[in-house]
Design an enzyme around this catalytic site. Structure first.
Site, PDB file in Angstrom:
ATOM      1  N   SER A 186     -10.001  -5.125 -67.078  1.00  0.00           N
ATOM      2  CA  SER A 186     -10.711  -4.230 -67.987  1.00  0.00           C
ATOM      3  C   SER A 186      -9.911  -3.823 -69.213  1.00  0.00           C
ATOM      4  O   SER A 186     -10.475  -3.327 -70.170  1.00  0.00           O
ATOM      5  CB  SER A 186     -11.157  -2.986 -67.230  1.00  0.00           C
ATOM      6  OG  SER A 186     -10.037  -2.265 -66.786  1.00  0.00           O
ATOM      7  N   HIS A 214     -16.157  -5.474 -63.518  1.00  0.00           N
ATOM      8  CA  HIS A 214     -16.434  -5.782 -64.929  1.00  0.00           C
ATOM      9  C   HIS A 214     -17.012  -7.186 -65.081  1.00  0.00           C
ATOM     10  O   HIS A 214     -16.755  -7.874 -66.058  1.00  0.00           O
ATOM     11  CB  HIS A 214     -15.167  -5.606 -65.770  1.00  0.00           C
ATOM     12  CG  HIS A 214     -14.717  -4.186 -65.815  1.00  0.00           C
ATOM     13  ND1 HIS A 214     -15.267  -3.256 -66.679  1.00  0.00           N
ATOM     14  CD2 HIS A 214     -13.823  -3.501 -65.068  1.00  0.00           C
ATOM     15  CE1 HIS A 214     -14.701  -2.076 -66.473  1.00  0.00           C
ATOM     16  NE2 HIS A 214     -13.824  -2.204 -65.496  1.00  0.00           N
ATOM     17  N   LYS A 245     -21.443   0.617 -63.025  1.00  0.00           N
ATOM     18  CA  LYS A 245     -21.232   0.103 -64.390  1.00  0.00           C
ATOM     19  C   LYS A 245     -22.506  -0.630 -64.832  1.00  0.00           C
ATOM     20  O   LYS A 245     -23.465   0.026 -65.237  1.00  0.00           O
ATOM     21  CB  LYS A 245     -19.977  -0.767 -64.439  1.00  0.00           C
ATOM     22  CG  LYS A 245     -18.701   0.020 -64.048  1.00  0.00           C
ATOM     23  CD  LYS A 245     -17.451  -0.763 -64.344  1.00  0.00           C
ATOM     24  CE  LYS A 245     -16.205  -0.238 -63.635  1.00  0.00           C
ATOM     25  NZ  LYS A 245     -15.795   1.111 -64.003  1.00  0.00           N
TER      26      LYS A 245
HETATM   27  N1  PLP Z   1     -12.267  -1.677 -59.826  1.00  0.00           N
HETATM   28  C1  PLP Z   1     -12.248  -1.830 -61.173  1.00  0.00           C
HETATM   29  C2  PLP Z   1     -11.708  -3.104 -61.741  1.00  0.00           C
HETATM   30  C3  PLP Z   1     -12.730  -0.810 -61.999  1.00  0.00           C
HETATM   31  O1  PLP Z   1     -12.701  -0.946 -63.335  1.00  0.00           O
HETATM   32  C4  PLP Z   1     -13.237   0.376 -61.409  1.00  0.00           C
HETATM   33  C5  PLP Z   1     -13.746   1.496 -62.244  1.00  0.00           C
HETATM   34  O2  PLP Z   1     -13.131   1.970 -63.147  1.00  0.00           O
HETATM   35  C6  PLP Z   1     -13.223   0.492 -60.024  1.00  0.00           C
HETATM   36  C7  PLP Z   1     -12.741  -0.552 -59.254  1.00  0.00           C
HETATM   37  C8  PLP Z   1     -13.753   1.709 -59.344  1.00  0.00           C
HETATM   38  O3  PLP Z   1     -15.159   1.663 -59.344  1.00  0.00           O
HETATM   39  P1  PLP Z   1     -15.994   2.976 -58.994  1.00  0.00           P
HETATM   40  O4  PLP Z   1     -16.201   3.689 -60.290  1.00  0.00           O
HETATM   41  O5  PLP Z   1     -17.253   2.457 -58.387  1.00  0.00           O
HETATM   42  O6  PLP Z   1     -15.189   3.759 -58.041  1.00  0.00           O
END
Ligand code: PLP
Length: 399
Positions: A186, A214, A245
């Site tokens: 990200s 993502h 997301k």
């Molecule tokens: N994994 C990645 C790569 C993320 O970008 C995010 C969120 O920022 C998460 C996990 C966590 O997701 P959640 O918002 O569903 O806890």
């Protein structure tokens, strides 16, 4: 209800250190729905938003909202229970089946967030007899999940296949090897070399885990994710992803993969066993978002076209955009102060973008991260590029 003076002083001094380091994160207050056009408290209406993970614009999609309201009315506000006591409704099982179908996997399990899914998977699956090999730039929740397990830990250099191979060779002495990587990273908008990772996994008898937060909903011809984009849907064993997301943006996460693994998670995974069931309104959002994506890939394609427009116009204007073909478009600036000042000046022009600098990204690699959504119009994109060009010239980022 006060706190001891000594503790208060320590907390205040820590806060002061964060401010002094220039890494204080302040929160802007939005007084409208999430979307391409926002109203910010104190900042007026009509702000163009380029920093949400609302890749497909489903966070405020009318059908998503309606499905959520219907689920709320029919199934109530919440379960007041974890899944295995009395917290499983028909809609939870339906959504799990839908997620598995979407990813073409055997089964799926819901969590309150993908953070929880990442916190639960490694400890449930791996023991001290096993090994996990993790990309050094994996998301914080993967790092934390790995910390919680007792497997042997290897960290390979970011997307470096030589280093991964060397670590896989070293890990041959263990019973099971699991390679863990973000599908799309990200901060850089770059995509893991899954074809090569899967080839190495095959050669060294390892399993592959990807975090698709993502990617789910928009990468690949049908939006299935990085594994579809790179033609390895049958080679990746475990997928964790988020409902927070592209898939409606409410909340929730999941693991999808082989049925015995999902069954084991229901028995062993601590964030699943000891945390409340997803609220029906949230289940309703995600379920409708998946229906929309399985009906047509038009939204995902529209986002890809907008991304292309932004990346090519910004490059033509003289900016360096990191990553490739991903709606995360980091405008690379280098200097932390330049990134902060330019982001602030963009907001003065009604464009909401965020600068990232050390320690979130490496020193000297400060950037403004722009995120494109299917609901941006071509005019929105062009306004953003024009503002970047003006602001870039003003602050010396462009000649
Ligand atoms: N994994 C990645 C790569 C993320 O970008 C995010 C969120 O920022 C998460 C996990 C966590 O997701 P959640 O918002 O569903 O806890």
């Amino acid at each position: 209800g006060g706190i001891p003076a000594q503790l208060r002083r320590r907390l205040e001094s820590e806060l002061e250190d964060i401010r002094g380091a220039g890494t204080w994160k302040s929160e802007r207050i939005i007084s409208s729905r999430q979307g391409p056009h926002l109203r910010l408290e104190g900042g007026g209406a009509g702000i163009l938003n380029f920093c949400a993970n609302n890749y497909l614009g489903l966070s405020s999609h009318p059908e998503v909202i309606r499905a959520s309201v219907e689920a709320l009315e029919k199934f109530g506000a919440g379960l007041s229970s974890v899944r295995f006591i009395c917290g499983t409704q028909s809609i939870h099982k339906d959504l799990e089946k839908k997620i598995a179908r979407f990813h073409q996997r055997e089964d799926a399990i819901l969590y309150a967030s993908c953070f929880d899914a990442n916190a639960g998977i490694f400890e449930a699956l791996l023991t001290p007899e096993d090994a996990v090999l993790s990309d050094e730039l994996n998301h914080a929740s993967i790092i934390d999940g790995i910390r919680l397990c007792k497997a042997n830990k290897y960290r390979y250099k970011h997307m470096d296949m030589q280093d991964l191979e060397a670590k896989l060779q070293d890990a041959q002495k263990h019973r099971l090897r699991l390679v863990a990587t973000d599908g799309a990273f990200s901060m850089d908008g770059d995509i893991a070399p899954l074809r090569e990772i899967c080839q190495l996994a095959q050669k060294y008898d390892a399993l592959v885990f990807i975090d698709e937060c993502h990617a789910t909903g928009f990468l690949g011809p049908n939006g299935r994710g990085t594994d579809e984009l790179l033609g390895v849907m049958d080679k990746v064993t475990i997928i964790n992803s988020t409902l927070g997301k592209a898939l409606g943006g409410a909340a929730g996460g999941y693991t999808t993969g082989p049925k015995p693994l999902i069954d084991l998670l229901r028995q062993r995974s601590r964030p699943y066993l000891f945390s409340n069931s997803l609220p029906p309104a949230v289940v309703g959002c995600a379920s409708k978002a998946l229906d929309l994506l399985m009906e047509s890939n038009a939204i995902a394609q529209s986002m890809a076209a907008k991304t292309q427009r932004f990346r090519s116009k910004m490059t033509a204007a003289g900016f360096t955009i990191s990553g490739k073909d991903h709606p995360i478009c980091p405008v690379m600036l280098g200097d932390a102060r330049l990134a902060a000042v330019m982001a602030e000046d963009m907001l003065n022009r009604g464009i909401y973008v965020i600068g990232f600098s050390y320690p979130v990204v490496p020193k000297g690699k400060a950037r403004i991260r722009v995120q494109i959504s299917a609901v941006h119009s071509d005019e929105d994109i062009d306004r953003c590029v024009d503002a970047f060009t003006e602001v870039g010239r003003k602050h010396g980022a462009l000649p």
